[in-house]
Motif scaffolding. Structure first.
Motif, PDB file in Angstrom:
ATOM      1  N   GLY A 241     -31.649  -7.273 -17.572  1.00 15.31           N
ATOM      2  CA  GLY A 241     -31.277  -6.922 -16.202  1.00 15.31           C
ATOM      3  C   GLY A 241     -30.171  -5.890 -16.156  1.00 15.31           C
ATOM      4  N   GLN A 242     -29.196  -5.990 -17.074  1.00 12.20           N
ATOM      5  CA  GLN A 242     -28.124  -4.996 -17.117  1.00 12.20           C
ATOM      6  C   GLN A 242     -28.674  -3.620 -17.469  1.00 12.20           C
ATOM      7  N   VAL A 243     -29.643  -3.583 -18.406  1.00 12.00           N
ATOM      8  CA  VAL A 243     -30.259  -2.295 -18.760  1.00 12.00           C
ATOM      9  C   VAL A 243     -31.008  -1.727 -17.558  1.00 12.00           C
ATOM     10  N   GLY A 244     -31.766  -2.601 -16.850  1.00 11.80           N
ATOM     11  CA  GLY A 244     -32.497  -2.135 -15.671  1.00 11.80           C
ATOM     12  C   GLY A 244     -31.569  -1.617 -14.588  1.00 11.80           C
ATOM     13  N   ALA A 245     -30.473  -2.360 -14.332  1.00 13.06           N
ATOM     14  CA  ALA A 245     -29.517  -1.910 -13.322  1.00 13.06           C
ATOM     15  C   ALA A 245     -28.877  -0.584 -13.726  1.00 13.06           C
ATOM     16  N   ALA A 246     -28.548  -0.451 -15.016  1.00 13.47           N
ATOM     17  CA  ALA A 246     -27.951   0.810 -15.485  1.00 13.47           C
ATOM     18  C   ALA A 246     -28.933   1.965 -15.323  1.00 13.47           C
ATOM     19  N   LEU A 247     -30.224   1.715 -15.593  1.00 16.85           N
ATOM     20  CA  LEU A 247     -31.218   2.774 -15.420  1.00 16.85           C
ATOM     21  C   LEU A 247     -31.349   3.155 -13.957  1.00 16.85           C
ATOM     22  N   ASN A 248     -31.317   2.172 -13.055  1.00 19.57           N
ATOM     23  CA  ASN A 248     -31.382   2.494 -11.622  1.00 19.57           C
ATOM     24  C   ASN A 248     -30.187   3.323 -11.194  1.00 19.57           C
ATOM     25  N   ARG A 249     -28.986   2.965 -11.704  1.00 19.45           N
ATOM     26  CA  ARG A 249     -27.799   3.758 -11.361  1.00 19.45           C
ATOM     27  C   ARG A 249     -27.941   5.186 -11.883  1.00 19.45           C
ATOM     28  N   MET A 250     -28.494   5.332 -13.074  1.00 17.23           N
ATOM     29  CA  MET A 250     -28.687   6.673 -13.617  1.00 17.23           C
ATOM     30  C   MET A 250     -29.685   7.462 -12.764  1.00 17.23           C
ATOM     31  N   ILE A 251     -30.770   6.797 -12.316  1.00 15.38           N
ATOM     32  CA  ILE A 251     -31.751   7.474 -11.472  1.00 15.38           C
ATOM     33  C   ILE A 251     -31.116   7.871 -10.149  1.00 15.38           C
ATOM     34  N   ASP A 252     -30.273   6.973  -9.581  1.00 14.64           N
ATOM     35  CA  ASP A 252     -29.562   7.328  -8.350  1.00 14.64           C
ATOM     36  C   ASP A 252     -28.693   8.564  -8.564  1.00 14.64           C
ATOM     37  N   HIS A 253     -28.005   8.583  -9.710  1.00 15.50           N
ATOM     38  CA  HIS A 253     -27.142   9.745 -10.000  1.00 15.50           C
ATOM     39  C   HIS A 253     -27.988  11.012 -10.152  1.00 15.50           C
ATOM     40  N   VAL A 254     -29.141  10.896 -10.801  1.00 12.87           N
ATOM     41  CA  VAL A 254     -30.016  12.063 -10.963  1.00 12.87           C
ATOM     42  C   VAL A 254     -30.483  12.564  -9.599  1.00 12.87           C
ATOM     43  N   GLU A 255     -30.909  11.634  -8.735  1.00 10.77           N
ATOM     44  CA  GLU A 255     -31.357  12.034  -7.406  1.00 10.77           C
ATOM     45  C   GLU A 255     -30.227  12.670  -6.612  1.00 10.77           C
ATOM     46  N   ALA A 256     -29.017  12.057  -6.705  1.00 14.63           N
ATOM     47  CA  ALA A 256     -27.886  12.640  -5.979  1.00 14.63           C
ATOM     48  C   ALA A 256     -27.565  14.038  -6.502  1.00 14.63           C
ATOM     49  N   SER A 257     -27.625  14.212  -7.829  1.00 14.02           N
ATOM     50  CA  SER A 257     -27.345  15.533  -8.400  1.00 14.02           C
ATOM     51  C   SER A 257     -28.390  16.554  -7.977  1.00 14.02           C
ATOM     52  N   LEU A 258     -29.670  16.127  -7.993  1.00 13.17           N
ATOM     53  CA  LEU A 258     -30.727  17.048  -7.570  1.00 13.17           C
ATOM     54  C   LEU A 258     -30.596  17.396  -6.090  1.00 13.17           C
ATOM     55  N   ALA A 259     -30.253  16.361  -5.284  1.00  9.40           N
ATOM     56  CA  ALA A 259     -30.078  16.630  -3.857  1.00  9.40           C
ATOM     57  C   ALA A 259     -28.918  17.597  -3.621  1.00  9.40           C
ATOM     58  N   GLU A 260     -27.821  17.388  -4.366  1.00  8.12           N
ATOM     59  CA  GLU A 260     -26.688  18.298  -4.220  1.00  8.12           C
ATOM     60  C   GLU A 260     -27.054  19.704  -4.665  1.00  8.12           C
ATOM     61  N   ARG A 261     -27.841  19.798  -5.740  1.00  6.31           N
ATOM     62  CA  ARG A 261     -28.280  21.122  -6.183  1.00  6.31           C
ATOM     63  C   ARG A 261     -29.158  21.789  -5.132  1.00  6.31           C
ATOM     64  N   GLN A 262     -30.053  20.993  -4.529  1.00  4.56           N
ATOM     65  CA  GLN A 262     -30.891  21.559  -3.479  1.00  4.56           C
ATOM     66  C   GLN A 262     -30.069  22.012  -2.286  1.00  4.56           C
ATOM     67  N   ARG A 263     -29.059  21.171  -1.932  1.00  2.00           N
ATOM     68  CA  ARG A 263     -28.200  21.591  -0.820  1.00  2.00           C
ATOM     69  C   ARG A 263     -27.456  22.871  -1.163  1.00  2.00           C
ATOM     70  N   GLY A 264     -26.988  22.962  -2.429  1.00  5.20           N
ATOM     71  CA  GLY A 264     -26.314  24.193  -2.835  1.00  5.20           C
ATOM     72  C   GLY A 264     -27.237  25.388  -2.800  1.00  5.20           C
ATOM     73  N   GLU A 265     -28.472  25.190  -3.286  1.00  3.21           N
ATOM     74  CA  GLU A 265     -29.425  26.293  -3.226  1.00  3.21           C
ATOM     75  C   GLU A 265     -29.748  26.664  -1.782  1.00  3.21           C
ATOM     76  N   GLU A 266     -29.826  25.640  -0.921  1.00  2.00           N
ATOM     77  CA  GLU A 266     -30.100  25.929   0.487  1.00  2.00           C
ATOM     78  C   GLU A 266     -28.939  26.693   1.111  1.00  2.00           C
ATOM     79  N   ARG A 267     -27.703  26.274   0.747  1.00  2.00           N
ATOM     80  CA  ARG A 267     -26.544  27.011   1.271  1.00  2.00           C
ATOM     81  C   ARG A 267     -26.554  28.459   0.790  1.00  2.00           C
ATOM     82  N   VAL A 268     -26.866  28.635  -0.486  1.00  2.00           N
ATOM     83  CA  VAL A 268     -26.927  30.004  -1.014  1.00  2.00           C
ATOM     84  C   VAL A 268     -28.013  30.802  -0.299  1.00  2.00           C
TER      85      VAL A 268
END
Length: 512
Positions: A241-268
């Motif tokens: 369960g700890q491994v699964g939770a850690a993987l979900n947190r990593m996926i959340d971070h990946v999505e947040a990073s991609l979303a921020e990159r998209q927002r940055g590209e949109e701003r540019v």
């Protein structure tokens, strides 16, 4: 002709064992060790118990034989006591001398008289200390015996009992223990395999989720919809369960990073679009006065009369002034974008607003101008006085240009804790809803929606953008709310000081 190899053959890499296999091997080794220790402990304990019992019997028998031999001390070779009843088959007895040599020895048979031992058999019994302690000896033809020699007041006897029953019992116990251990290991191994398989299922699902995420087109910027580990596999109480939770947190971070990159590209992208639109609008705005100047210059070159030449010169001057104003506005916006520091001084906002409203009244005689000061004393703001005056002037000019004659424009100054609030309100037709979000962007105009009464030359669409930029440079903000019959611009600026007024200004409303 021998063919040469064209490619180096790859050496196959050994496949690594899976976690399930390694756990099963580890559990099996542990179970084997536990079973081995258990069998060994049981066998040793049982052997110690049986040997102790046999030693007690040997001790009792040697004392009994010594007592029986003491009845006839003069008969040093006599073994007649073996004829007494109660002697178990296989018991052997001997008379020894002081050096431990065998004088006579015999063994009790099954339903027969005692039989004397041979020379080889007696030789195996010699040299035993006469202290009554049991010892193990192997007697040829008879087997392994537990024997003890005793010197009781000069009466020296040796007695032994066979160990075959004890050894057979121990061997049988070992066989039973091994059989039980084998069955137990097999059952335990099967149970452990099932348990390990079930316990590792969450890890399998986590691995499947990771594989599915790895196949997602992250390179193309897909920022949402990534697969998550199921909630049942994210229990923090288990390692999986700890491994699964850690993987979900990593996926959340990946999505947040991609979303921020998209927002940055949109701003540019938006910034590039604004820049292209800015250059196009600036080129268009500059082209109009330049074309007028070129046309009037051509008119003068044709040798026109003095009246036409004077008119041409006036138009050249007007268009030059318009172009100079536009260039100055663009330079001001560029300086504000670069974050250059503005002049700073204490500015009396009440006086500044009154002066701006008076100037607007002189320019826009067809409008009704009102000034409201909801203050108890001077309201001071630290900043650039000319820049703040331009903010208010641009808001008033916007109301004058985009509303018809007879419109009432009200300028209000009030204070909230730590903030000076300027409001410019008119009762004109309002700003179109589709234009409202972009009203503070550069070169934004709504000529078809808000009438430019009495302004033949039109504006460049930079007034509100300059007002917003100057306000932001002073640490404030500007906002607008509009509906048909009411449009209100609000400017909020941080207040530097609110000193007590010697002659307070009461709240008042008056036309200017």
């Amino acid at each position: 002709m021998t063919a040469r190899p064209t490619a180096r053959q790859a050496t196959p890499r050994p496949r690594s064992r899976s976690l399930r296999t390694r756990l099963l091997v580890l559990v099996t080794v542990v179970l084997v060790c536990v079973c081995a220790v258990t069998v060994l402990t049981t066998v040793l304990a049982q052997r110690a118990y049986l040997m102790g019992n046999l030693d007690d019997r040997v001790g009792d028998a040697v004392e009994r034989d010594a007592g029986a031999a003491a009845l006839h001390p003069e008969l040093t070779h006599d073994l007649a006591f073996l004829d007494e009843g109660g002697r178990s088959a296989g018991l052997l007895a001997a008379r020894v001398d002081a050096r431990g040599d065998i004088l006579s020895a015999a063994v009790v048979g099954q339903d027969t008289r005692p039989r004397s031992l041979s020379t080889a058999q007696t030789a195996a019994l010699e040299g035993i200390a006469q202290d009554g302690s049991p010892r193990t000896r192997t007697v040829p033809g008879l087997g392994t015996y537990r024997v003890a020699a005793l010197d009781a007041g000069g009466i020296r006897v040796l007695t032994g009992l066979p160990m075959d029953d004890v050894l057979d019992t121990i061997d049988g116990l070992v066989e039973i223990e091994l059989a039980v251990a084998a069955v137990g290991l097999t059952a335990a191994g099967a149970v452990c395999a099932v348990v390990i398989r079930r316990q590792l299922r969450p890890l399998g699902r986590v691995a499947a989720t990771a594989v599915e995420v790895s196949h997602a087109p992250l390179g193309r910027g897909q920022a949402t919809g990534l697969t998550r580990v199921p909630e049942r596999d994210t229990d923090p109480g288990s390692e999986a369960g700890q491994v699964g939770a850690a993987l979900n947190r990593m996926i959340d971070h990946v999505e947040a990073s991609l979303a921020e990159r998209q927002r940055g590209e949109e701003r540019v992208r938006r910034s590039e679009e604004r820049m292209r639109r800015f250059l196009a609008d600036a080129s268009h705005e500059l082209r109009t006065p330049l074309a007028s100047i070129a046309g009037y210059a051509e008119l003068m070159n044709r040798g026109t009369d003095r009246i036409e030449a004077g008119l041409a010169w006036r138009r050249v001057y007007a268009e030059s002034a318009r172009m100079r104003s536009l260039v100055e506005d663009l330079l001001l916006l560029a300086r504000l974008d670069e974050g250059r520091p503005l002049p700073s001084a204490e500015v009396d906002m009440a006086a500044l607003l009154a002066e701006a409203v008076w100037d607007a009244r002189v320019t826009g005689t067809g409008h009704v101008w009102r000034l409201e000061l909801a203050l108890d004393g001077p309201l001071l703001v630290r900043g650039d006085e000319s820049g703040l005056h331009q903010v208010v002037a641009n808001l008033l000019a916007n109301a004058r240009v985009h509303t018809p004659a007879g419109t009432t424009v009200t300028a209000t100054l009030e204070t909230t804790p730590g903030t000076a609030v300027i409001r410019v309100r008119d009762d004109g037709p309002g700003i179109p809803p589709d234009l409202l979000p972009a009203v503070f962007e550069r070169f934004t105009r709504a000529d078809t929606s808000r009438t430019r009464a009495g302004v033949p030359e039109g504006g460049s669409g930079l007034g509100l953008a300059i007002a917003a930029a100057i306000t932001a440079a002073h640490g404030g903000r500007v906002d607008v709310q509009s509906a048909p019959g009411r449009t209100e611009f609000t400017v909020e600026l941080p207040v530097t000081e609110l000193p007590p007024a010697e002659s307070p200004l009461r709240a008042r409303t008056a036309p200017v």
